[in-house]
Design an enzyme around this catalytic site. Structure first.
Site, mmCIF file in Angstrom:
data_model
loop_
_atom_site.group_PDB
_atom_site.id
_atom_site.type_symbol
_atom_site.label_atom_id
_atom_site.label_comp_id
_atom_site.label_asym_id
_atom_site.label_seq_id
_atom_site.Cartn_x
_atom_site.Cartn_y
_atom_site.Cartn_z
ATOM 1 N N ASP A 127 0.791 -1.238 0.000
ATOM 2 C CA ASP A 127 0.000 0.000 0.000
ATOM 3 C C ASP A 127 0.821 1.284 0.000
ATOM 4 O OD1 ASP A 127 1.024 -0.380 2.510
ATOM 5 O OD2 ASP A 127 -0.873 -0.262 3.588
ATOM 6 N N ASP A 172 3.847 -1.055 11.599
ATOM 7 C CA ASP A 172 3.397 0.262 11.179
ATOM 8 C C ASP A 172 2.754 0.894 12.401
ATOM 9 O OD1 ASP A 172 2.540 1.810 8.374
ATOM 10 O OD2 ASP A 172 1.279 2.250 10.102
ATOM 11 N N ARG A 205 -1.073 12.492 9.970
ATOM 12 C CA ARG A 205 0.204 13.195 10.174
ATOM 13 C C ARG A 205 0.322 14.374 9.230
ATOM 14 N NH1 ARG A 205 3.656 7.842 11.244
ATOM 15 N NH2 ARG A 205 2.832 7.685 13.350
ATOM 16 N N SER A 213 6.662 7.286 12.883
ATOM 17 C CA SER A 213 6.597 5.981 12.245
ATOM 18 C C SER A 213 7.276 4.873 13.043
ATOM 19 C CB SER A 213 7.267 6.102 10.886
ATOM 20 O OG SER A 213 7.610 4.849 10.380
ATOM 21 N N ARG A 262 9.133 2.799 11.356
ATOM 22 C CA ARG A 262 10.196 2.364 10.433
ATOM 23 C C ARG A 262 11.527 2.161 11.174
ATOM 24 N NH1 ARG A 262 9.592 8.226 7.619
ATOM 25 N NH2 ARG A 262 7.481 7.449 7.634
HETATM 26 C C1 MIC Z 1 3.548 6.478 8.323
HETATM 27 O O1 MIC Z 1 2.358 6.741 8.421
HETATM 28 O O2 MIC Z 1 4.446 7.272 8.650
HETATM 29 C C2 MIC Z 1 3.956 5.127 7.811
HETATM 30 C C3 MIC Z 1 4.615 5.314 6.510
HETATM 31 O O3 MIC Z 1 2.821 4.323 7.611
HETATM 32 C C4 MIC Z 1 4.892 4.500 8.834
HETATM 33 C C5 MIC Z 1 5.521 3.255 8.410
HETATM 34 C C6 MIC Z 1 6.667 3.431 7.490
HETATM 35 O O4 MIC Z 1 7.488 4.327 7.669
HETATM 36 O O5 MIC Z 1 6.792 2.603 6.594
HETATM 37 C C7 MIC Z 1 4.279 4.256 10.195
HETATM 38 O O6 MIC Z 1 3.379 4.956 10.574
HETATM 39 O O7 MIC Z 1 4.773 3.399 10.946
HETATM 40 FE FE1 SF4 Z 2 -0.431 4.679 5.031
HETATM 41 FE FE2 SF4 Z 2 0.764 5.439 7.309
HETATM 42 FE FE3 SF4 Z 2 -0.734 7.138 5.882
HETATM 43 FE FE4 SF4 Z 2 -1.878 5.162 7.147
HETATM 44 S S1 SF4 Z 2 -0.761 6.861 8.072
HETATM 45 S S2 SF4 Z 2 -2.323 5.826 5.057
HETATM 46 S S3 SF4 Z 2 -0.393 3.525 6.930
HETATM 47 S S4 SF4 Z 2 1.184 6.213 5.262
#
Ligand code: MIC
Ligand code: SF4
Length: 753
Positions: A95, A160, A448, A643, A645
């Site tokens: 995704d 995540d 975010r 995140s 990550r």
């Molecule tokens: C996000 O919303 O920042 C992400 C991308 O979904 C991350 C995960 C990632 O960095 O791959 C998260 O929220 O953990």
């Molecule tokens: Fe994707 Fe993270 Fe955004 Fe949710 S908050 S839509 S998991 S990038």
């Protein structure tokens, strides 16, 4: 795709006895979070009174979910664990890697070509190890989990931070780094510090323009981005039971933005309705038999102040719609105050884009309430002033809203329908003109809004609000438009007003989907080949990190003293960098490039102490590494917020940073550092942050005595030869110290320990 009814029944079979025993031992009524935690203690873990915010406890999660951008690193690590298949039900979801540009069909085709290698890797590795694979276009991980796998009273982890979304179905769902997921997939326990508990009592009822989103926007405003750290937030009260299950998901989802470990709600009728609508009547039947265990004891709700560490009360009847931002999700402004706030802060009033979607707000209810505003605009003869984009949460939602005419209604207004994926929420957005860096405002229903996140432009002011408010603000084209009180001019110059939004919680004709995009794993995957090309720029097999040499770290250079907000987006940026998530060396070129250097207030410009010249952070760190010189990173409050990550921990580890010393950490990032064999330390005295100078050399004086609960002593030698001794706290327990010694937690698993 089959959700595991047998596994769920097993959880319910053992739950009552475990919870009853725990209640007896603790000697008081239990909250819902405690019930779920006690019901999932790792076999052999004694049920004792765990001290909240203190004791590390081993748990046995029921499921694991990974998304493509983090799954690559998680599964590259899992391949080292030496297992034949995953020990608990696991899914992978594609995704994050789909760029939103012109619309779903073309964008998806482009992604399938550009990221083919990565999707093929994830698909084959899933097939090999018994993991369910959700193809690109199937939807966003957290919507799919809610639709298919989440269940009341369950415990799951996911790579995540927004895994917490599943709290909407009464689960404890927790975001973790890939290395934590590898433990659970390998059949080991999962460790968590027993959380504190924050109770949120919702009285009254949502009405008019307020939506579930406003509850969490308000909570974020109260608690701030670190107010939930180390805590589970439990919602209850008449306001909780009267809202939809997906609305509860929205609230839990954005609990990640206050740093909460997770959030949850007690089992109720809204969950029964949702489970039934998503084809899981048998889960309802099983859950009903243990319903008392899927909600807190009555005494807890009657006298919450006695059982929660902190209690917040919000009256939904009086709650106003909120608009949070810019640049941080906890800066809340009620709609009635926006005119004043926007003028005072010089925020651009003109709204350029309205975006609806993301895992937070892409349910059927969200889409149907937002479209009710769009339909009114058409009837009232208003041409929208801003551009519009939507990302449905899953193929099931997309198919159903297309059938029900919702997509057509959006399209009538010129809306771009992007792929069922994260898209702009994670910077996968080819926004025309963003490279010009102009100051501008966008409004979205995501969670975010850190600087540069959606379109890479640091001057984009992104505001978070409910989908229905996004629609109203985008149509009016003004950030300070208050749909409750303000009139708009239609295309004929007449004054008109919106009526409050309305919509169906669930599709009256039921959900429908043709191809949900699921691939079940091979029954026996042992012959499946997992291919990683040695000259790939996207994927790289991992080399184990070196174990600690048993000596004090000496002569380390200060790489950067980061000032202010330093989220995982600042440490390991997403957007265009997502394509290197499976290649540790390549992605390391983004290490800390978004962090502000406290000495010159610039990003990606730090002094190379070997040459005296300023250069990019990764380049300077590579120079230290090449010279065999260790380094450390210093940071501010809530370092690593955002995140899950683990790249934000693996990159510094890979490039030779030894320690990260900060005022405070976000939970997941601190664990990620530990897992990767790094030292994550906090200032014993926060004011010592000010003593750190640009040309400092650092010596650890007692790392050889590294032990739980014992401070570490660091000597900072300044350029003029003077020294400061700085004491650092840490939260490593015995086994985590073993990870440090071994070089990483994975090194221990691989060694069979
Ligand atoms: C996000 O919303 O920042 C992400 C991308 O979904 C991350 C995960 C990632 O960095 O791959 C998260 O929220 O953990
Ligand atoms: Fe994707 Fe993270 Fe955004 Fe949710 S908050 S839509 S998991 S990038």
């Amino acid at each position: 795709m089959a959700f595991d009814i047998d596994m769920i029944r097993k959880v319910y079979d053992t739950m009552p006895a475990r919870v009853d025993k725990a209640r007896e031992l603790v000697g008081r009524p239990l909250t819902l979070s405690e019930k779920i935690l006690y019901a999932h203690l790792w076999e052999g873990t004694p049920t004792t009174k765990f001290q909240r915010a203190k004791d590390y406890v081993d748990f046995a999660p029921d499921r694991v979910a990974c998304q493509d951008a983090t799954a690559q690193m998680a599964l590259l690590q899992f391949m080292h664990a030496g297992k034949e298949s995953v020990a608990v039900p696991t899914t992978v979801h594609c995704d994050h890697l789909i760029l939103a540009k012109v619309g779903a069909e073309k964008d998806l085709a482009v992604a399938n070509t550009q990221s083919k290698e990565v999707f093929d890797f994830l698909s084959s590795v899933s097939n090999r190890y018994g993991i369910g694979f959700w193809k690109p276009g199937s939807g966003i991980i957290h919507q799919i989990v809610l639709e298919n796998y989440a269940f009341p009273g369950g415990l799951m982890i996911g790579t995540d931070s927004h895994t917490v979304n599943a709290g909407g179905l009464g689960m404890l769902a927790i975001g973790v780094g890939g290395a934590d997921a590898v433990d659970v997939m390998s059949g080991m326990s999962w460790e968590l510090k027993f959380p504190k508990l924050i109770g949120v009592k919702l009285t009254g009822k949502l009405n008019g323009w307020t939506a579930p989103k406003d509850v969490i926007l308000r909570v974020a405003d109260i608690l701030t981005v670190k107010g939930g750290t180390g805590a589970i937030v439990e919602y209850f009260g008449e306001g909780a039971t009267s809202m939809s299950c997906t609305g509860k998901g929205t609230i839990c989802n954005m609990g990640a933005e206050i740093g909460a470990t997770t959030s949850t709600f007690g089992y109720d009728d809204s969950m029964r309705r949702y489970l039934t609508a998503t084809g899981r009547a048998d889960v309802v039947e099983a859950a009903d038999k243990v319903a008392d265990y899927l909600t807190a004891d009555a005494e807890v709700y009657a006298n919450p102040e006695q059982y929660f560490d902190e209690l917040i009360e919000i009256n939904l009847t009086e709650l106003e719609p909120y608009i949070n931002g810019p640049f941080t999700p906890d800066r809340g402004t009620p709609v009635s105050k926006m005119k004043e706030e926007a003028a005072k802060n010089d925020w651009p009033i003109k709204v350029e884009w309205g975006l609806i979607g993301s895992c937070t707000n892409s349910s059927y209810e969200d889409m149907s309430r937002a479209v009710s505003i769009v339909n009114q605009a058409v009837e009232l003869g208003i041409t929208p002033k801003a551009e519009f984009g939507i990302n449905p949460g899953s193929e099931q939602i997309r198919y159903t809203i297309e059938r029900d005419g919702i997509i057509a209604a959006f399209e009538k207004m010129g809306t771009k329908v992007f792929t069922n994926a994260c898209g702009p929420c994670i910077g996968q957005w080819d926004r025309e003109g963003a490279d010009k860096g102009e100051k501008n405002t966008i409004v979205h229903s995501f969670n975010r809004n850190f600087s540069k996140r959606a379109d890479g432009n640091p001057n984009t002011h992104a505001f978070v609000t409910s989908p229905e408010m996004v629609a109203a603000l985008a149509i009016s084209g003004r950030l300070d438009f208050n749909p409750i009180t303000d009139k708009l001019l239609n295309d004929n110059g007449e004054e008109v007003m919106f009526k409050p939004p309305f919509g169906d919680e669930l599709p009256t004709k039921g959900f429908e989907v043709e191809d949900p995009g699921f691939q079940a794993p091979a029954a026996n995957g042992s012959s499946v080949q997992v291919i990683v090309s040695p000259d790939s720029s996207r994927l790289q097999l991992l080399e184990p990190f070196q174990p600690w040499d048993g000596q004090n770290i000496t002569g380390a250079k200060l790489l950067i003293k980061a000032f202010g907000k330093c989220t995982t987006d600042h440490i390991s940026m997403a957007g265009p960098w997502l394509r290197f998530r499976g290649h540790l060396d390549n992605i390391s070129n983004n290490m800390l490039i978004g962090a502000e250097n406290a000495f010159n207030n610039k990003t990606n410009s730090v002094k190379n102490q070997l040459t005296g010249e300023y250069a990019e952070v990764p380049a300077v760190q590579r120079a230290y590494k090449a010279a065999g010189i260790p380094s450390i990173v210093v940071g501010d409050q809530n370092y690593g917020e955002g995140s899950s990550r683990e790249h934000a921990a693996m990159e510094p580890r890979h490039l030779g940073v030894k320690a990260v010393l900060v005022k405070s950490f976000a939970r997941i990032h601190e664990t990620n550092l530990k897992k990767q064999g790094m030292l994550g330390l906090t200032f014993a005295n926060e004011a010592d942050y000010d003593k750190i100078q640009e040309d400092d050399t650092i010596n650890f004086l007692d790392l050889t005595e590294f032990a739980p609960g014992k401070q570490l002593t660091l000597e900072f030698v300044h350029k003029d030869g003077s020294k400061d001794i700085i004491m650092a706290n840490h939260t490593y327990n015995d086994s985590q110290i073993e990870w440090f010694k071994a070089g990483s937690a994975l090194n221990l698993i691989a060694a069979g320990k």
